[in-house]
Design a protein around this motif. Structure first.
Motif, PDB file in Angstrom:
ATOM      1  N   VAL A 148       0.648  -1.537  -0.248  1.00 31.29           N
ATOM      2  CA  VAL A 148      -0.187   0.563  -0.248  1.00 31.29           C
ATOM      3  C   VAL A 148       0.647   1.532   0.527  1.00 31.29           C
ATOM      4  O   VAL A 148       0.837   2.217  -1.125  1.00 31.29           O
ATOM      5  CB  VAL A 148      -0.588  -0.104   1.078  1.00 31.29           C
ATOM      6  CG1 VAL A 148      -2.078   0.998   1.305  1.00 31.29           C
ATOM      7  CG2 VAL A 148      -1.939  -1.441   1.232  1.00 31.29           C
ATOM      8  N   SER A 184       1.030   4.054  -3.059  1.00 31.04           N
ATOM      9  CA  SER A 184       0.624   4.997  -2.998  1.00 31.04           C
ATOM     10  C   SER A 184       1.775   6.067  -3.259  1.00 31.04           C
ATOM     11  O   SER A 184       2.252   6.891  -3.886  1.00 31.04           O
ATOM     12  CB  SER A 184       0.070   5.355  -1.253  1.00 31.04           C
ATOM     13  OG  SER A 184       0.752   4.514  -0.296  1.00 31.04           O
ATOM     14  N   LEU A 210      -2.620  11.719   4.440  1.00 26.37           N
ATOM     15  CA  LEU A 210      -1.267  11.043   4.568  1.00 26.37           C
ATOM     16  C   LEU A 210      -0.575  11.086   5.468  1.00 26.37           C
ATOM     17  O   LEU A 210      -0.040   9.877   6.665  1.00 26.37           O
ATOM     18  CB  LEU A 210      -0.694   9.969   3.198  1.00 26.37           C
ATOM     19  CG  LEU A 210      -0.696   9.347   2.729  1.00 26.37           C
ATOM     20  CD1 LEU A 210       0.082   9.417   1.388  1.00 26.37           C
ATOM     21  CD2 LEU A 210      -1.975   8.138   2.857  1.00 26.37           C
ATOM     22  N   LEU A 238      -2.118  10.441   8.785  1.00 27.38           N
ATOM     23  CA  LEU A 238      -2.396   9.187   9.827  1.00 27.38           C
ATOM     24  C   LEU A 238      -0.647   8.839   9.898  1.00 27.38           C
ATOM     25  O   LEU A 238      -1.168   8.447  11.447  1.00 27.38           O
ATOM     26  CB  LEU A 238      -2.359   7.979   8.636  1.00 27.38           C
ATOM     27  CG  LEU A 238      -3.053   7.154   8.061  1.00 27.38           C
ATOM     28  CD1 LEU A 238      -4.187   7.366   8.895  1.00 27.38           C
ATOM     29  CD2 LEU A 238      -2.860   6.461   7.108  1.00 27.38           C
ATOM     30  N   ILE A 280      -1.240  -0.050   9.257  1.00 34.26           N
ATOM     31  CA  ILE A 280      -1.515   0.937   8.569  1.00 34.26           C
ATOM     32  C   ILE A 280      -1.011   1.889   8.848  1.00 34.26           C
ATOM     33  O   ILE A 280      -0.582   3.120   8.799  1.00 34.26           O
ATOM     34  CB  ILE A 280      -3.114   0.913   9.685  1.00 34.26           C
ATOM     35  CG1 ILE A 280      -4.186  -0.178   8.722  1.00 34.26           C
ATOM     36  CG2 ILE A 280      -3.524   2.381   8.342  1.00 34.26           C
ATOM     37  CD1 ILE A 280      -5.525  -0.062   9.429  1.00 34.26           C
ATOM     38  N   ILE A 340       1.423   2.681   6.838  1.00 32.48           N
ATOM     39  CA  ILE A 340       1.572   3.285   5.304  1.00 32.48           C
ATOM     40  C   ILE A 340       2.405   4.926   5.055  1.00 32.48           C
ATOM     41  O   ILE A 340       3.084   4.898   4.100  1.00 32.48           O
ATOM     42  CB  ILE A 340       0.258   3.218   5.138  1.00 32.48           C
ATOM     43  CG1 ILE A 340      -0.081   1.614   5.098  1.00 32.48           C
ATOM     44  CG2 ILE A 340      -0.164   3.750   3.816  1.00 32.48           C
ATOM     45  CD1 ILE A 340      -2.219   2.030   4.852  1.00 32.48           C
TER      46      ILE A 340
END
Lengths: 480, 435
Positions: free
Chosen positions: A254, A258, A278, A281, A341, A344
């Motif tokens: 991922v 991205s 992003l 995150l 996650i 990422i």
């Protein structure tokens, strides 16, 4: 209170020193600063520094060490009545003596009358020591102030190179600050190694690194179940590895895709929107991910697997169905998935930087041959960026290995040697947290084991980081 | 070209064949191109989907915390029931429960089971309120006073729909009778719904309805203050030294490699350092904001240094040369010209490092900040707790009512982090200069 007064007096004295120093230097130049070597303020600052800083340092050291010195003096001689007490009671006795002397709250211990008398005697002794220590400190500070003034003030005249001297102080301060970073590393290494050595004196390193039985709870009594304690950390390493692997399986593809999309396909507008999103995150605290894993992802995964298991029941896969029906909230998959996650944005921003630093000429060459964008990325950009991306992945792995909160809240505590992602596993960081929260005694191997684990963790992440940073740096130089 | 076999195809035939082959492959190549692009879009969508899910879950779980159901009761202070010689021993909870029962038009039975059931619905805080009122003013005895406060967490959860009447009675924590009473109290207006200001004005408590974040917010602020006062000056000065003064030699290389690696050391290792060095060797008080600040300062230091160095690097050499040209020394050039120009970058980097420190949890668990601290910390050497650790503590609590509070505490934490990041962005936008 007295300390604050001392600090105020010191500040006042420094100010006075500044003013008189400046005045004397100005006077020696006949009041015209143009004839002086340095600006007048430098002369004042020079005197003020010599007056204030040594004494302030002394005060700081005395505050840091004072309590311990007094404690040492106090415990040097034990009253005879103390012989009936255990060592813990003795420690409490001395703490209470110091507390009594300083007028603080005593502990709740109850003392026999004769011990109480001894306590008061000790408290008086403590008062004597602390008064003597304080007076000694203040006297020495006075001497330092005077010496600093006498050392500098007579030398002031218009040709004195005050600016260079003051800048020497500034240089020293800057150097000291940059050494703090080195001291931190030394502190980490020393404290880890020191406590680990104590741990390895009771548990051999080979057993720690290769043993498969981990149960650090040592029983109070010898006959208790599991009282022996096991310190084979292999299940922890396996658990850490498993969670890391799952996390990288999520974050790797991922994050990389991205990054490719952001750097090769997205226009400047889309980039300006997606990149900060992003980064949000990345800015979410890990404890929030832990909460998310424990209360959202965990139950969802459990329900999914349980109902999947329900489908297999009674069929040829009955065994599997039964197993899936029993899957719990806490499993390696949940912790690894949520950690993935979290990683990422880390993977994607590092890879994005690296892909962006591949020279445009390589891409243009590929387009000129008629290659499509994806062919260019797959055949030209990625191979060129491969070492850098490998470095980025290594950094992400090091993050995953050292991550604590998600696994603490979602992975579980059972040390199992397994590679099954649906099992509850435990990791090195979880065990460090578990061993060190709650009551601690600093002599038990249980507490010291945490430092052994910490040392292993530090060593592994350090090697990963050094290798990764090396690779990334080499890669950058190649295209610079 | 000389050894090509002689064939009947002409050059134009060959060109046509190649073109046909290329065109037939072009479709596949374009499809794979679209697929590849789709993977990229999918990856972004997945990442952003998680972001939305994460924040959405927290908001939906935590939002109900900001609503609270309170009750206010007139309690007659019957002198017969209050033993003035021993005010602490009086059963105030029972008096409150009786008052509520009277409101409902019911009477306690002989076993006191009804008043027990009512007590289960009320926060134990009511009893303390009565005690404090009487202690403050003994003349209140014999009169009727009003006490008000939140309902117990279970009752609150019922009004919020977390506990459903439809579920079997034995599976819920409230009986049918208790639910009836609650409905009656609600419809008669004794129980009111309002904004939960207590969540912001109270500190941690063992009772979910009394628990708030004030203590944790103050603890976080104090700890961050210590971190800022240590990490920012030391970090900036270290960066100035390395960037502007340090000679290029082995020593400074060591320091550089060191700083880069320190930035990647797992945070939990800093907790071990705090335990081994600060607590055991230097005797810094456990669980204190001072200790937490020290540990986080060491953690934030590399980030501040790296950010400061890159913004110092961005100041063009012409600034330094101009300063030297008018006779400034190196120190003067740096402190009067280069550093002020680099300041926006330094501030941005420092604020981001502090925001990161604000959310850090793992090292604080090592140094005893998980202990239960019921009040607002009063000093830098007193026991305190901080927001992320409060989240961790509440997440571990078994009561269901703590779960919504956990999410609400996370919302408070995120609001602070967003504020800090916003300040950093504003500083960058407003003051940063491009050369």
């Amino acid at each position: 209170m007295l300390t604050w007064i001392a600090i105020l007096i010191l500040a006042a004295l420094s100010t006075v020193a500044f003013l008189v120093g400046r005045r004397k230097a100005l006077a020696s130049a006949g009041g015209s600063s143009a004839k002086m070597h340095s600006l007048p303020g430098y002369y004042g600052t020079y005197v003020a520094l010599w007056v204030g800083v040594p004494a302030a340092l002394l005060l700081f050291v005395s505050i840091m060490l004072g309590g311990r010195l007094e404690h040492g003096l106090l415990t040097a001689t034990e009253p005879a009545v103390l012989q009936q007490l255990s060592s813990e009671q003795k420690e409490l006795f001395f703490e209470d003596a110091q507390a009594l002397a300083e007028g603080r709250q005593l502990s709740e211990a109850i003392y026999e009358p004769d011990v109480k008398l001894a306590l008061e005697a000790k408290a008086n002794e403590a008062r004597v020591y602390s008064n003597a220590f304080r007076q000694g400190t203040f006297a020495l500070m006075g001497v330092l102030v005077l010496a600093g003034f006498l050392w500098t003030f007579p030398r002031l005249n218009k040709d004195f190179r005050a600016r260079n001297r003051v800048e020497g102080w500034v240089d020293g301060l800057l150097l000291a600050c940059s050494i703090v970073a080195v001291i931190t590393t030394l502190g980490i290494i020393l404290s880890l190694v020191w406590e680990s050595l104590r741990f390895f004196s009771s548990v051999p390193p080979a057993e720690f690194l290769l043993g498969t039985h981990w149960s650090p709870q040592i029983g109070m009594r010898d006959d208790q179940v599991g009282s022996s304690g096991g310190f084979g950390a292999l299940p922890l390493f396996a658990g850490t590895f498993l969670v890391m692997l799952i996390a990288m399986c999520v974050a790797g593809p991922v994050g990389l895709f991205s990054a490719i999309y952001l750097s090769e396909y997205a226009g400047p507008k889309a980039r300006a929107v997606f990149k900060p999103l992003l980064e949000i995150l990345a800015g979410v605290p890990t404890v929030v991910y832990g909460f998310f894993a424990a209360l959202t992802v965990g139950p969802i995964f459990r329900q999914a697997f349980n109902s999947l298991g329900g489908l297999f029941l009674g069929g040829p896969l009955n065994e599997l169905g039964l197993y899936l029906g029993q899957v719990q909230n806490q499993m390696a998959l949940v912790a690894g998935f949520v950690m993935g996650i979290m990683l990422i944005p880390f993977v994607s921003s590092l890879s994005d930087d690296i892909i962006n630093s591949v020279p445009q000429a390589l891409r243009d060459g590929s387009y000129a041959m008629g290659a499509t964008k994806s062919e260019t990325v797959k055949k030209v950009v990625l191979p060129a960026a491969l070492p850098g991306i490998a470095g980025a992945f290594l950094l992400a792995i090091s993050r995953a290995v050292g991550e604590t909160m998600i696994v603490t809240m979602a992975a579980g505590l059972q040390a199992k040697l397994t590679l099954n992602p649906l099992e509850t596993v435990t990791t090195v960081t979880v065990q460090i947290v578990t061993l060190l929260t709650g009551d601690q005694e600093f002599d038990s191997p249980k507490t010291l084991a945490a430092f052994g684990l910490g040392l292993t963790l530090f060593a592994v992440t350090l090697v990963l980081n050094i290798v990764a940073l090396r690779i990334v740096q080499k890669y950058r130089e190649q295209y610079d | 070209m000389t050894d090509l076999p002689l064939t009947t195809t002409t050059a134009s035939d060959r060109a046509r064949d190649i073109r046909a082959a290329v065109e037939s492959r072009l479709k596949i190549r374009h499809a794979s191109e679209r697929r590849f692009k789709l993977y990229g879009q999918l990856a972004i969508a997945i990442a952003l989907g998680f972001l939305v899910l994460l924040l959405g879950r927290i908001v939906t779980q935590g939002a109900s915390t900001f609503v609270v159901h309170s009750i206010s009761v007139q309690v007659p202070l019957d002198p017969a029931r209050i033993d003035q010689t021993e005010l602490e021993g009086v059963n105030y909870d029972l008096m409150v429960a009786d008052a509520v029962l009277a409101k409902l038009g019911e009477k306690d039975d002989d076993y006191g089971s009804k008043s027990e059931a009512i007590k289960d619905l009320m926060s134990p805080d009511f009893g303390f309120q009565l005690l404090n009122m009487i202690k403050a003013d003994a003349s209140l005895i014999g009169k009727t006073v009003t006490v008000s406060g939140p309902l117990r967490a279970n009752a609150d959860l019922y009004f919020k729909g977390e506990i459903k009447r439809a579920s079997p009675e034995e599976e819920r924590t409230l009986t049918n009778q208790q639910l009836d009473w609650l409905d009656a109290l609600k419809s008669s207006g004794v129980v009111t719904t309002g904004f939960n200001s207590g969540f912001f004005t109270k500190s941690d408590s063992t009772e979910p309805e009394q628990a708030g974040v004030l203590g944790a917010v103050v603890g976080s602020a104090m700890m961050l203050l210590v971190t800022a006062f240590l990490a920012v000056p030391i970090g900036v000065m270290a960066a100035v030294y390395l960037e502007e003064f340090a000679p290029k030699n082995r020593w400074t290389d060591v320091i550089e490699v060191n700083i880069n690696n320190l930035a990647a050391v797992p945070s939990i290792v800093y907790g071990l350092l705090g335990l081994g060095l600060f607590i055991n060797t230097l005797g810094v008080p456990r669980s204190s904001p001072l200790l937490g600040g020290l540990v986080l300062a060491l953690m934030a230091l590399p980030t501040v240094i790296i950010a400061t160095r890159s913004s110092l690097k961005a100041v063009p050499p012409s600034i330094r040369e101009a300063a030297f040209g008018v006779g400034a020394s190196r120190t003067q050039a740096v402190f009067h010209h280069v550093l002020p120009l680099a300041m926006p970058g330094v501030m941005t980097g420092s604020i981001l490092a502090l925001a990161h420190a604000l959310g850090e949890t793992a090292p604080l668990l090592m140094i005893g900040m998980v202990s239960f601290v019921p009040g607002v910390p009063t000093g830098f050497d007193q026991a305190a707790t901080v927001l992320p650790v409060q989240v961790f503590i509440w997440e571990n609590a078994s009561e269901r009512a703590f779960h919504e509070r956990t999410a609400a505490a996370i919302m408070v934490l995120l609001v602070f982090m967003i504020l800090m990041n916003a300040v950093a962005i504003i500083v960058r936008r407003r003051f940063e200069r491009r050369w």
